[in-house]
Motif scaffolding. Structure first.
Motif, PDB file in Angstrom:
ATOM      1  N   VAL A  82      33.427  47.515 -11.773  1.00 26.14           N
ATOM      2  CA  VAL A  82      34.695  47.479 -10.687  1.00 26.14           C
ATOM      3  C   VAL A  82      35.775  48.458 -10.134  1.00 26.14           C
ATOM      4  O   VAL A  82      35.861  48.506  -8.864  1.00 26.14           O
ATOM      5  CB  VAL A  82      35.311  46.061 -11.593  1.00 26.14           C
ATOM      6  N   PHE A  83      36.105  49.696 -10.914  1.00 29.51           N
ATOM      7  CA  PHE A  83      36.498  50.263 -10.943  1.00 29.51           C
ATOM      8  C   PHE A  83      35.804  51.191  -9.224  1.00 29.51           C
ATOM      9  O   PHE A  83      36.268  51.923  -8.702  1.00 29.51           O
ATOM     10  CB  PHE A  83      37.622  50.728 -11.599  1.00 29.51           C
ATOM     11  N   ALA A  84      34.593  51.465  -9.677  1.00 32.33           N
ATOM     12  CA  ALA A  84      33.535  52.146  -8.421  1.00 32.33           C
ATOM     13  C   ALA A  84      33.645  51.500  -7.451  1.00 32.33           C
ATOM     14  O   ALA A  84      33.442  52.118  -5.984  1.00 32.33           O
ATOM     15  CB  ALA A  84      32.135  52.543  -9.421  1.00 32.33           C
ATOM     16  N   LEU A  85      33.433  49.715  -7.764  1.00 35.87           N
ATOM     17  CA  LEU A  85      33.578  49.579  -5.991  1.00 35.87           C
ATOM     18  C   LEU A  85      34.689  49.677  -5.292  1.00 35.87           C
ATOM     19  O   LEU A  85      34.432  49.878  -4.216  1.00 35.87           O
ATOM     20  CB  LEU A  85      33.478  47.793  -6.691  1.00 35.87           C
ATOM     21  N   GLY A  86      35.725  49.173  -5.538  1.00 37.14           N
ATOM     22  CA  GLY A  86      36.813  49.847  -5.280  1.00 37.14           C
ATOM     23  C   GLY A  86      37.345  51.076  -4.604  1.00 37.14           C
ATOM     24  O   GLY A  86      37.494  51.574  -3.337  1.00 37.14           O
ATOM     25  N   LEU A  87      36.409  52.157  -5.568  1.00 39.93           N
ATOM     26  CA  LEU A  87      35.949  53.907  -4.632  1.00 39.93           C
ATOM     27  C   LEU A  87      34.988  53.406  -3.706  1.00 39.93           C
ATOM     28  O   LEU A  87      35.671  54.025  -2.707  1.00 39.93           O
ATOM     29  CB  LEU A  87      35.805  54.798  -5.879  1.00 39.93           C
ATOM     30  N   VAL A  88      34.675  52.741  -3.609  1.00 32.55           N
ATOM     31  CA  VAL A  88      32.747  52.661  -3.359  1.00 32.55           C
ATOM     32  C   VAL A  88      33.997  52.181  -1.796  1.00 32.55           C
ATOM     33  O   VAL A  88      32.888  52.649  -0.328  1.00 32.55           O
ATOM     34  CB  VAL A  88      31.955  52.346  -3.440  1.00 32.55           C
ATOM     35  N   ASN A  89      34.184  51.193  -1.841  1.00 32.80           N
ATOM     36  CA  ASN A  89      34.631  50.503  -0.646  1.00 32.80           C
ATOM     37  C   ASN A  89      35.727  50.864  -0.047  1.00 32.80           C
ATOM     38  O   ASN A  89      36.156  51.114   1.534  1.00 32.80           O
ATOM     39  CB  ASN A  89      35.393  48.857  -0.885  1.00 32.80           C
ATOM     40  N   ALA A  90      37.018  51.454  -0.142  1.00 30.10           N
ATOM     41  CA  ALA A  90      38.115  53.238   0.526  1.00 30.10           C
ATOM     42  C   ALA A  90      36.941  53.576   0.742  1.00 30.10           C
ATOM     43  O   ALA A  90      37.316  54.426   2.360  1.00 30.10           O
ATOM     44  CB  ALA A  90      38.689  53.425  -1.024  1.00 30.10           C
ATOM     45  N   GLY A  91      36.145  54.655   0.565  1.00 29.88           N
ATOM     46  CA  GLY A  91      35.056  55.834   1.047  1.00 29.88           C
ATOM     47  C   GLY A  91      34.050  55.754   2.834  1.00 29.88           C
ATOM     48  O   GLY A  91      34.019  56.082   3.303  1.00 29.88           O
ATOM     49  N   VAL A  92      33.632  53.924   1.766  1.00 27.46           N
ATOM     50  CA  VAL A  92      32.772  53.468   3.285  1.00 27.46           C
ATOM     51  C   VAL A  92      33.528  52.778   3.990  1.00 27.46           C
ATOM     52  O   VAL A  92      33.654  53.409   5.748  1.00 27.46           O
ATOM     53  CB  VAL A  92      31.726  52.241   2.094  1.00 27.46           C
ATOM     54  N   SER A  93      34.860  53.126   3.875  1.00 30.20           N
ATOM     55  CA  SER A  93      35.491  51.519   4.525  1.00 30.20           C
ATOM     56  C   SER A  93      36.259  53.048   5.780  1.00 30.20           C
ATOM     57  O   SER A  93      36.762  53.225   6.977  1.00 30.20           O
ATOM     58  CB  SER A  93      36.884  50.928   4.470  1.00 30.20           C
ATOM     59  N   ALA A  94      36.450  54.497   4.783  1.00 34.34           N
ATOM     60  CA  ALA A  94      37.094  55.615   5.824  1.00 34.34           C
ATOM     61  C   ALA A  94      35.939  55.891   6.624  1.00 34.34           C
ATOM     62  O   ALA A  94      36.655  56.623   7.794  1.00 34.34           O
ATOM     63  CB  ALA A  94      37.599  56.500   4.461  1.00 34.34           C
TER      64      ALA A  94
END
Length: 467
Positions: A82-94
C-alpha cells in the motif's frame, strides 16, 4: 504563457493528497492487484496467493511497477504494497503532468486536463487499480504522436497496462501523419515491448489474455442492466457525484462535435483520443461485462482529456467557458471530499465490507485456518491480502477455471470462439482445483465476524468446515 515545470509537480502533489484520503478505503479488486505485487516482491511469484501461480492480474505493467517498488521499500523483511502504491501513484502522476507540459498548451488546458483526471471521484474510487497508469499511457500516446520511435514504445507499454488500450493505439496511430509515414518502426517497437510478456504468459500460464476476461464476462449483470445501460443511467439519472463524475465525458463529446466544425489539425490526436473513448465504451457494451464502476474510468478519462486538448485551440471566449466548466466541476466534486478523513468508503463502492472491516476479518481468518485452504465467499482481494493464507476462488486457482473457459468458448461465435481456443491452446485442462478444508460465506444482517459496507449495510461472514 505556456506550460513548463509546474504540471508534474501539481499532478504529483494532487495524487499524493488524494491517495492519503483514499488509502484506507481501497476497493476489493484493488487488493487483488496488491496481492500480486506482494507475492511478486516477497516470493518472486506471479500469483494472488503464495505457491499457486495464476493469470488474473489485468494489468501486468501495474503489478510489475508495484512489485518492484514494494521490493525496494521492504523494511526488516516486511513488504508494504500500500505504501508502494502511494509512491507509484505519485511517480506515475508526475509523468502524467510532464506529458501535458511537453505539449506546451495554454495553462488553462493543461490544468483542465490534469484536474479532470486526478480529482474525479470515480477514478479515486478505483485507486489501487491501474487507473492512473491508464491516464498516463493515453496522454503519452497523444504527446508523442509526432515521434514514431517513442510512440511505438509507449504503445507497447499501454497494451501491457491493459490489452484493451489497443483501441486508442490504433486510432491515434491512424490519424497522426508522422506515424503513418513510418509505420514499421512503430510496429516493430510495439511488438518488441509487448510481445515478450504476451508470449511468456501464453506459454507459462496457458493464456496470453488475463483470465479475468472470461471470469467477468460470465458474471451476472447487476439488476439485469448491462454496461451500456448502467453507464447512461449513472451519467444522466444518478446522484450529483455520479453525474458530475461522468460530466467530463459529455464535455469531451461536445468538444469532438466542435472539432468536426473547425477541423484543427493540431488537435487531431486529441480527436482520436476522444473517439477512442467512445469506441472503448462500445466495445465493453458489446462484451456485456458487469458495470463495475472502474470500467467506466478509461472512456471518461479519454473524453475528458480530449476535451481539454481540443479546447486549447479554441478562441478566447470559448476558452473562458471551458475554464468555467472546470471550476464548476471541481466545486461539484467537493461533497465527495467532505467525508471522514481518510475515507471510510469511496464515493463509488459495492463491496460487502469496508476495507477496514475486511482487514480485521482477514487477520482473524489467517489465524483460524493456518495452512489449510479456504473457499472465498465471493470477494477475495482484501481477505487474501490480510489473511496471507490459501483462500481460493477462480482468481487465485486456475484449476477452477476450466469449466468457465469451456462455457465461454461454447457461447462464443465462430471468430471469437476460434480466438479463445487459440488463446487457451496451452491451458492445462487437467489441472485439479486446490482441495478445500473450509468454506467462507457472507450473509446480510448481524452475526459472527460482523462487518459494515456503505453499499450493503450490516453483514457477517461465517467459516464452515468441509466434510
Amino acid at each position: 504563457m505556456k506550460s513548463s515545470w509546474w504540471p508534474p509537480v501539481v499532478a504529483a502533489v494532487l495524487s499524493t493528497l488524494t491517495f492519503l484520503l483514499a488509502k484506507t478505503s481501497l476497493t476489493d479488486d484493488a487488493f487483488i492487484t496488491l496481492d500480486y505485487a506482494k507475492n511478486l516482491a516477497v516470493h518472486g511469484e506471479w500469483a494472488l496467493i503464495h505457491g499457486h501461480p495464476a493469470n488474473t492480474a489485468t494489468s501486468p505493467l501495474h503489478v510489475a511497477l508495484l512489485g518492484f517498488v514494494t521490493l525496494l521499500t521492504r523494511v526488516s523483511g516486511a513488504a508494504h504494497p500500500v505504501f508502494a502504491l502511494g509512491l507509484v501513484n505519485a511517480g506515475v502522476s508526475a509523468v502524467f503532468g510532464w506529458a501535458w507540459a511537453r505539449m506546451r498548451l495554454p495553462i488553462f488546458a493543461t490544468l483542465l486536463g490534469i484536474v479532470l483526471v486526478l480529482l474525479n471521484p470515480l477514478l479515486l474510487s478505483a485507486l489501487g487499480l491501474e487507473v492512473l497508469l491508464i491516464a498516463t499511457a493515453l496522454i503519452l500516446l497523444v504527446s508523442f504522436a509526432d515521434r514514431p520511435v517513442w510512440f511505438g514504445i509507449i504503445a507497447g507499454l499501454a497494451v501491457l497496462t491493459r490489452l484493451d488500450l489497443a483501441v486508442f493505439v490504433v486510432l491515434i496511430g491512424a490519424v497522426a501523419p508522422a506515424l503513418r509515414r513510418k509505420p514499421l518502426p512503430v510496429l516493430g517497437l510495439f511488438l518488441l515491448v509487448a510481445l515478450p510478456w504476451l508470449v511468456f504468459s501464453w506459454w507459462y500460464f496457458g493464456s496470453a489474455v488475463p483470465d479475468t476476461l472470461v471470469i467477468k464476462q460470465l458474471q451476472q449483470t447487476f439488476g439485469g442492466h448491462g454496461f451500456f445501460r448502467t453507464g447512461l443511467d449513472m451519467a444522466l439519472h444518478g446522484d450529483e457525484i455520479s453525474v458530475l463524475s461522468f460530466a467530463p465525458a459529455l464535455f469531451g463529446v461536445l468538444a469532438l462535435l466542435g472539432w468536426l466544425a473547425t477541423r484543427r489539425r493540431e488537435s487531431l490526436p486529441f480527436f482520436a483520443l476522444g473517439l477512442g473513448g467512445i469506441a472503448y465504451y462500445g466495445v465493453y457494451s458489446l462484451l456485456n461485462v458487469p458495470p463495475y464502476h472502474w470500467y467506466y474510468v478509461p472512456p471518461i478519462l479519454a473524453l475528458g482529456m480530449a476535451g481539454a486538448g481540443i479546447a486549447a485551440y479554441w478562441r478566447v471566449p470559448v476558452r473562458a467557458v471551458a475554464t468555467a466548466v472546470m471550476v464548476l466541476l471541481v466545486l461539484g466534486y467537493a461533497p465527495a471530499f467532505a467525508r471522514s478523513v481518510p475515507w471510510a468508503s469511496p464515493p463509488f463502492f459495492g463491496n460487502w465490507a469496508s476495507a477496514v472491516d475486511y482487514a480485521k476479518v482477514g487477520r482473524e481468518l489467517g489465524k483460524r485456518v493456518g495452512t489449510e485452504a479456504v473457499g472465498a465467499p465471493g470477494e477475495i482481494g482484501t481477505l487474501a491480502y490480510f489473511c496471507d493464507c490459501a483462500i481460493v476462488d477462480g482468481f487465485s486457482d486456475p484449476g477452477l477455471l476450466g469449466p468457465q473457459i469451456r462455457e465461454r468458448i461454447d457461447r462464443a461465435g465462430p471468430i471469437t470462439g476460434w480466438l479463445l481456443r487459440l488463446n487457451y491452446s496451452r491451458f492445462d485442462w487437467d489441472r485439479r482445483p486446490i482441495p478445500l478444508t473450509y468454506q467462507m460465506a457472507y450473509a446480510p444482517g448481524p452475526g459472527p465476524w460482523q462487518v459494515y459496507s456503505a453499499a450493503k449495510g450490516v453483514g457477517h461472514f461465517t467459516l464452515m468446515p468441509i466434510r
